[in-house]
Motif scaffolding. Structure first.
Motif, PDB file in Angstrom:
ATOM      1  N   GLU A  14       0.883  -1.162   0.070  1.00 46.38           N
ATOM      2  CA  GLU A  14       0.104  -0.009   0.042  1.00 46.38           C
ATOM      3  C   GLU A  14       0.989   1.213  -0.107  1.00 46.38           C
ATOM      4  N   LEU A  15       2.057   1.283   0.743  1.00 45.24           N
ATOM      5  CA  LEU A  15       2.714   2.281   0.807  1.00 45.24           C
ATOM      6  C   LEU A  15       3.669   2.649  -0.501  1.00 45.24           C
ATOM      7  N   GLU A  16       4.013   1.443  -0.944  1.00 39.48           N
ATOM      8  CA  GLU A  16       4.627   1.557  -2.407  1.00 39.48           C
ATOM      9  C   GLU A  16       3.748   2.467  -3.481  1.00 39.48           C
ATOM     10  N   ARG A  17       2.521   1.775  -3.580  1.00 41.01           N
ATOM     11  CA  ARG A  17       1.566   2.334  -4.341  1.00 41.01           C
ATOM     12  C   ARG A  17       1.178   3.559  -4.347  1.00 41.01           C
ATOM     13  N   GLU A  18       1.150   3.991  -2.806  1.00 49.03           N
ATOM     14  CA  GLU A  18       0.962   5.590  -2.429  1.00 49.03           C
ATOM     15  C   GLU A  18       2.131   6.478  -3.025  1.00 49.03           C
ATOM     16  N   LEU A  19       3.471   5.879  -2.654  1.00 47.92           N
ATOM     17  CA  LEU A  19       4.593   6.560  -3.120  1.00 47.92           C
ATOM     18  C   LEU A  19       4.733   6.881  -4.728  1.00 47.92           C
ATOM     19  N   ARG A  21       1.888   7.099  -6.805  1.00 47.11           N
ATOM     20  CA  ARG A  21       1.117   7.950  -7.057  1.00 47.11           C
ATOM     21  C   ARG A  21       1.426   9.234  -6.739  1.00 47.11           C
ATOM     22  N   LYS A  22       2.072   9.434  -5.709  1.00 47.40           N
ATOM     23  CA  LYS A  22       2.683  10.964  -5.064  1.00 47.40           C
ATOM     24  C   LYS A  22       3.888  11.388  -6.148  1.00 47.40           C
ATOM     25  N   GLU A  23       4.649  10.324  -6.504  1.00 48.19           N
ATOM     26  CA  GLU A  23       5.885  10.735  -7.376  1.00 48.19           C
ATOM     27  C   GLU A  23       5.324  11.065  -8.714  1.00 48.19           C
ATOM     28  N   LYS A  24       4.291  10.330  -9.342  1.00 46.41           N
ATOM     29  CA  LYS A  24       3.654  10.702 -10.455  1.00 46.41           C
ATOM     30  C   LYS A  24       2.877  12.311 -10.321  1.00 46.41           C
TER      31      LYS A  24
END
Length: 49
Positions: A14-19, A21-24
Motif C-alpha cells: 500500500e505504501l509503495e502504491r501511494e509513493l 502515485r505521489k511521485e507521478k
C-alpha cells in the motif's frame, strides 16, 4: 507470526502504491511549472493586463 508478516507485506504494498502515485503527481506538477515558465517567456506575464 505469519499473520503479522502478511499484514506488514500488505502495508508495504500500500505504501509503495501511494509513493508511486505521489511521485507521478510531483512529476506532473514539475512539468506544469516548466510549461508555465516557457509560456511566460514567450507571451509574457498575462496577470499584468
Amino acid at each position: 507470526m505469519k499473520e503479522s508478516q502478511q499484514a506488514d507485506q500488505k502495508r508495504l504494498r500500500e505504501l509503495e502504491r501511494e509513493l508511486q502515485r505521489k511521485e507521478k503527481a510531483l512529476a506532473e506538477a514539475a512539468a506544469l511549472l516548466v510549461l508555465r515558465k516557457k509560456a511566460e517567456a514567450i507571451w509574457g506575464d498575462r496577470e499584468d493586463e
